[in-house]
Each structure stands twice: as C-alpha cells, then as structure tokens.
Design an enzyme around this catalytic site. Sequence first.
Site, short mmCIF file in Angstrom:
data_model
loop_
_atom_site.label_atom_id
_atom_site.label_comp_id
_atom_site.label_asym_id
_atom_site.label_seq_id
_atom_site.Cartn_x
_atom_site.Cartn_y
_atom_site.Cartn_z
N ASP A 157 -20.10 -77.34 -4.16
CA ASP A 157 -20.19 -77.02 -5.59
C ASP A 157 -19.82 -75.54 -5.78
O ASP A 157 -20.23 -74.68 -5.01
CB ASP A 157 -21.61 -77.29 -6.11
CG ASP A 157 -21.66 -77.33 -7.63
OD1 ASP A 157 -21.91 -78.42 -8.19
OD2 ASP A 157 -21.44 -76.27 -8.27
N ILE A 158 -19.05 -75.28 -6.84
CA ILE A 158 -18.56 -73.92 -7.08
C ILE A 158 -19.69 -72.97 -7.49
O ILE A 158 -19.57 -71.75 -7.31
CB ILE A 158 -17.44 -73.94 -8.16
CG1 ILE A 158 -16.55 -72.74 -8.04
CG2 ILE A 158 -18.01 -74.08 -9.56
CD1 ILE A 158 -15.26 -72.86 -8.86
N ASN A 173 -26.34 -86.61 -12.70
CA ASN A 173 -26.61 -86.28 -14.10
C ASN A 173 -25.75 -87.19 -14.98
O ASN A 173 -24.54 -87.26 -14.80
CB ASN A 173 -26.27 -84.81 -14.37
CG ASN A 173 -27.14 -83.87 -13.57
OD1 ASN A 173 -28.36 -84.04 -13.53
ND2 ASN A 173 -26.54 -82.89 -12.92
N GLN A 177 -24.85 -83.80 -18.08
CA GLN A 177 -23.61 -83.99 -17.33
C GLN A 177 -22.53 -83.12 -17.97
O GLN A 177 -22.32 -83.19 -19.19
CB GLN A 177 -23.19 -85.46 -17.36
CG GLN A 177 -21.92 -85.75 -16.58
CD GLN A 177 -21.53 -87.24 -16.58
OE1 GLN A 177 -22.15 -88.03 -17.30
NE2 GLN A 177 -20.54 -87.59 -15.81
N HIS A 217 -20.27 -88.25 -10.33
CA HIS A 217 -20.39 -87.54 -9.05
C HIS A 217 -21.85 -87.41 -8.67
O HIS A 217 -22.74 -87.48 -9.52
CB HIS A 217 -19.73 -86.15 -9.14
CG HIS A 217 -20.25 -85.33 -10.29
ND1 HIS A 217 -19.81 -85.52 -11.58
CD2 HIS A 217 -21.16 -84.35 -10.34
CE1 HIS A 217 -20.43 -84.68 -12.37
NE2 HIS A 217 -21.28 -83.95 -11.66
N HIS A 268 -24.72 -85.06 -6.73
CA HIS A 268 -25.08 -83.75 -6.18
C HIS A 268 -25.93 -83.98 -4.94
O HIS A 268 -26.88 -84.77 -4.97
CB HIS A 268 -25.93 -82.96 -7.18
CG HIS A 268 -25.22 -82.59 -8.44
ND1 HIS A 268 -24.70 -81.33 -8.66
CD2 HIS A 268 -24.95 -83.31 -9.57
CE1 HIS A 268 -24.14 -81.30 -9.86
NE2 HIS A 268 -24.28 -82.48 -10.44
P1 5GP Z 1 -22.71 -82.00 -13.73
O1 5GP Z 1 -23.31 -80.92 -14.59
O2 5GP Z 1 -21.59 -82.71 -14.45
O3 5GP Z 1 -23.71 -82.94 -13.14
O4 5GP Z 1 -22.11 -81.25 -12.47
C1 5GP Z 1 -20.86 -80.66 -12.46
C2 5GP Z 1 -20.86 -79.71 -11.29
O5 5GP Z 1 -19.52 -79.38 -11.00
C3 5GP Z 1 -21.60 -78.38 -11.54
O6 5GP Z 1 -22.64 -78.22 -10.58
C4 5GP Z 1 -20.51 -77.32 -11.40
O7 5GP Z 1 -20.97 -76.14 -10.75
C5 5GP Z 1 -19.46 -78.05 -10.59
N1 5GP Z 1 -18.10 -77.63 -10.86
C6 5GP Z 1 -17.52 -77.45 -12.07
N2 5GP Z 1 -16.23 -77.09 -11.93
C7 5GP Z 1 -16.00 -77.04 -10.58
C8 5GP Z 1 -14.83 -76.73 -9.81
O8 5GP Z 1 -13.75 -76.41 -10.32
N3 5GP Z 1 -14.96 -76.79 -8.46
C9 5GP Z 1 -16.14 -77.14 -7.86
N4 5GP Z 1 -16.17 -77.16 -6.53
N5 5GP Z 1 -17.25 -77.44 -8.56
C10 5GP Z 1 -17.18 -77.39 -9.91
#
Ligand code: 5GP
Length: 115
Positions: free
Chosen positions: A30-31, A86, A93, A99, A101
Amino acid sequence: MEDCIFCKIIKGDIPSTKYYEDDLMIVIADIAPKAKKHYLAIPKKHYKSFTDMTDSDAIELGKCIKKVGEIAPSLGLENGFRFVINQGDDGMQTVPHLHMHLLGGQKLDEPNYCK
Ligand code: 5GP
Ligand code: ZN
C-alpha cells in the site's frame, strides 16, 4: 476500466512494489501504509465490491483468499494479520476495484488499524 488506478497498476501502467502475482491477483505494498506491513491483494478482474460480483468472481475471490493464506509467511505475516475489505461509501472505500488489505508486522491493538 480505463480510469481505474488498480487496473492501471495490474497492467503495469502505474508502478507498484509487487510481492506476488498469478493469473487471478497481484499483491502490492500500500502506498500509504497504516501498519508496519500493509499489503493490498487485488483480484485482476475489475468489479467494485461484493454487490457487483458474479458467481464466478466469488469463486475466484475464494481462490485469492486461499492463496493469501499460503503466501502470508513470505510476506512477513507469519504471526498473523488483519484482513480488511472496505465496501462502499460507509465502508470508506476509496478505490472502486475490490481489494483486500493485509495489515500486520505488529500487534494491531488500535481499532483504526483497520483502515
Ligand atoms: P480503500 O480505501 O479503497 O479500501 O483502499 C485503497 C487503498 O489504496 C488505500 O489504502 C491507499 O493508500 C491505496 N492506494 C491508493 N492509490 C494507490 C497507488 O497508486 N498505489 C498503491 N500501491 N496504493 C494505492
Ligand atoms: Zn479496476
């Protein structure tokens, strides 16, 4: 999906730190890590969430989850990890491509390590 960040990562159009790949999913860092180890396991097929899944998506997701269990030790998660999906707006989300985590590498004693 042309403007999906995760589809672009899967295609290699956006760089990522990749730890695992097979025909069904990739596992990347995760970034913005929320724990010492924070990975994203991303099925290659684009769909937003549980409510958008087909039966075959569900079978493939099950295979991905089983694989996550198999590779967890190689990711430094041999002591356990938290597994979070999420879903939708209330689930916060932010990327509309389903995806998982994987959070670990430490005791996850704070509730907000979920996100
Ligand atoms: P969500 O909030 O949709 O459950 O999680 C999305 C996740 O993707 C977040 O934890 C965010 O840090 C990660 N993320 C968003 N953009 C990028 C990216 O360009 N590269 C990577 N490796 N992770 C990302
Ligand atoms: Zn996508």
